[in-house]
Every structure is written in C-alpha cells, then in structure tokens.
Design an enzyme around this catalytic site. Sequence first.
Site, mmCIF file in Angstrom:
data_model
loop_
_atom_site.group_PDB
_atom_site.id
_atom_site.type_symbol
_atom_site.label_atom_id
_atom_site.label_comp_id
_atom_site.label_asym_id
_atom_site.label_seq_id
_atom_site.Cartn_x
_atom_site.Cartn_y
_atom_site.Cartn_z
ATOM 1 N N LEU A 181 0.860 -1.175 0.000
ATOM 2 C CA LEU A 181 0.000 0.000 0.000
ATOM 3 C C LEU A 181 0.899 1.228 0.000
ATOM 4 O O LEU A 181 1.991 1.212 0.570
ATOM 5 C CB LEU A 181 -0.890 0.028 1.246
ATOM 6 C CG LEU A 181 -1.936 -1.077 1.397
ATOM 7 C CD1 LEU A 181 -2.669 -0.907 2.732
ATOM 8 C CD2 LEU A 181 -2.926 -1.059 0.246
ATOM 9 N N ASP A 182 0.424 2.304 -0.633
ATOM 10 C CA ASP A 182 1.161 3.565 -0.579
ATOM 11 C C ASP A 182 1.360 3.983 0.873
ATOM 12 O O ASP A 182 0.549 3.669 1.745
ATOM 13 C CB ASP A 182 0.389 4.677 -1.298
ATOM 14 C CG ASP A 182 0.275 4.443 -2.792
ATOM 15 O OD1 ASP A 182 1.041 3.627 -3.331
ATOM 16 O OD2 ASP A 182 -0.594 5.089 -3.406
ATOM 17 N N MET A 183 2.412 4.746 1.120
ATOM 18 C CA MET A 183 2.695 5.217 2.476
ATOM 19 C C MET A 183 1.497 5.962 3.063
ATOM 20 O O MET A 183 1.160 5.803 4.241
ATOM 21 C CB MET A 183 3.916 6.130 2.488
ATOM 22 C CG MET A 183 4.296 6.647 3.864
ATOM 23 S SD MET A 183 5.763 7.699 3.875
ATOM 24 C CE MET A 183 5.093 9.188 3.121
ATOM 25 N N THR B 190 -1.663 5.659 2.302
ATOM 26 C CA THR B 190 -2.896 4.860 2.348
ATOM 27 C C THR B 190 -2.897 3.977 3.585
ATOM 28 O O THR B 190 -1.875 3.407 3.965
ATOM 29 C CB THR B 190 -3.000 3.976 1.085
ATOM 30 O OG1 THR B 190 -2.958 4.806 -0.068
ATOM 31 C CG2 THR B 190 -4.288 3.177 1.079
ATOM 32 N N ARG C 226 -5.582 6.997 -7.039
ATOM 33 C CA ARG C 226 -5.391 8.431 -6.834
ATOM 34 C C ARG C 226 -5.396 9.181 -8.161
ATOM 35 O O ARG C 226 -6.030 10.240 -8.288
ATOM 36 C CB ARG C 226 -4.078 8.653 -6.073
ATOM 37 C CG ARG C 226 -4.081 8.008 -4.700
ATOM 38 C CD ARG C 226 -2.702 7.830 -4.100
ATOM 39 N NE ARG C 226 -2.090 9.109 -3.759
ATOM 40 C CZ ARG C 226 -0.913 9.216 -3.155
ATOM 41 N NH1 ARG C 226 -0.242 8.109 -2.830
ATOM 42 N NH2 ARG C 226 -0.417 10.383 -2.872
#
Length: 224
Positions: free
Chosen positions: A64-66, A68, A170
């Site tokens: 997961l993105d930082m 998120t 996003r």
Amino acid sequence: MAVLTTVPHFVSKTVDFVYVDDSLLVVDKPSGLLAVPGRGPGKQDCLSAWVQAHYPDALVVHRLDMDTSGLMVMARGALMQRILSRAFAARAVAKRYVALVAGRLEAPAQAWGEIDLPLICDWPNRPRQIVDLSLGKPSLTRWRVLGYDAAGRTTRVELEPVTGRSHQLRVHMCELGHPILGDPLYARPGLRALAPRLQLHAARLQLLHPTDGRVLVFESAPPF
C-alpha cells in the site's frame, strides 16, 4: 468452501494484526507508514519491519502507498509468498477501497462505473504517475458512490482496482475531476488542506487460503 469474515483481532504495541495463521497474516496499516523500506537511512522504519519483529518469517506479497491505510496481506515463508504472489498477479484477490473525494460525484448509470486510463511513471517528477494513452500500462478502476456530504461538499466512494498500478486510484479519481482529499501528490493545495491525511483506506480483501482453499474475507472500517 467456508467463508471466514473478519475475526476479532489483537493490537501489539506497533502492529494491528487482523488475522494470523501458519500460512499468512493480515495487518491494518496506518497512514503515513511505508509498507517496505525506502531508499536512504531515514526510510527504514516500515510496516514489514514492524511485522517481522513479531513474525520473522513474514514476507511482503503486495504493498500500500505510504499515505494509504488499511488491510495488507503478508505471507509466512517463501513458499506461501510465491503462492499468494501468483494469486495477486492472476487478479484472484478482490480488493475494495473507500475514499473521500472532492465535490459531488454523480452515481454512474450502471451499478459501477469504470475508469480505463493507461498509466506511466512521470519520470522527471517520480513517484508521480500520469495518463499516457500511447505508452501507459493498461489500468482499470471500478467505482461506485456510497454517499454525498453536502456540508463538506465531498463524496464517499468505493473503489475496486482491477489492475494494480502504482497510485492508480489516486490518479484515476483526479482524472475523473474528483481528487481524493488530503492527497499530497495529486490534489490541489486547497484540497490537501481539507484533510490531515490521504482519505484512502483499503477496506476489504477477499482471497482463497493458500493451503486449504477457504474463502477468506477481511474488512476494516475507514477511520474517516
């Protein structure tokens, strides 16, 4: 096959474990924490290191993105990592996210709308991603409206990434004209300031257990 819904979880000092067995574990990642180590000495603190402090055999399967938050699966050992990685690559894992986006997003004509826009890294401005109809990799997101907040002028949406490109949700919401609130990369400064963090949460995961084939379903309520 039996269905396993989210089980009562326990919280360590550093990690919120949703589920643990001998094959895999599921954790609820907080926003602002890297999933894996980054480059440089200041980017070694990450979820995988936190988990491995409790389960040394835990290996990353997806990220997961930082910014998120939400559900993330890790494998117990190299064999389980290969099996689970193949499941993700084959799109056999169903993922759902919840997001708050700017403005009023009208519900699609069908139950779910689709955003089909190819993405590529904006190399001079990495890690940003951009739409490139010629060179971009196929990227497909399904979406539906959950509700509209007239006071905040925001729409709550559920997102299903059919493909798994970096920053896909996003960028796709931004291209739809409704960027995710608090997005430090893609939202205008005014929209970033409307939320203390990216309003994107991995809320649901469904997959087959890698050893016995049970259907596992995990859910995590968005913190916004």
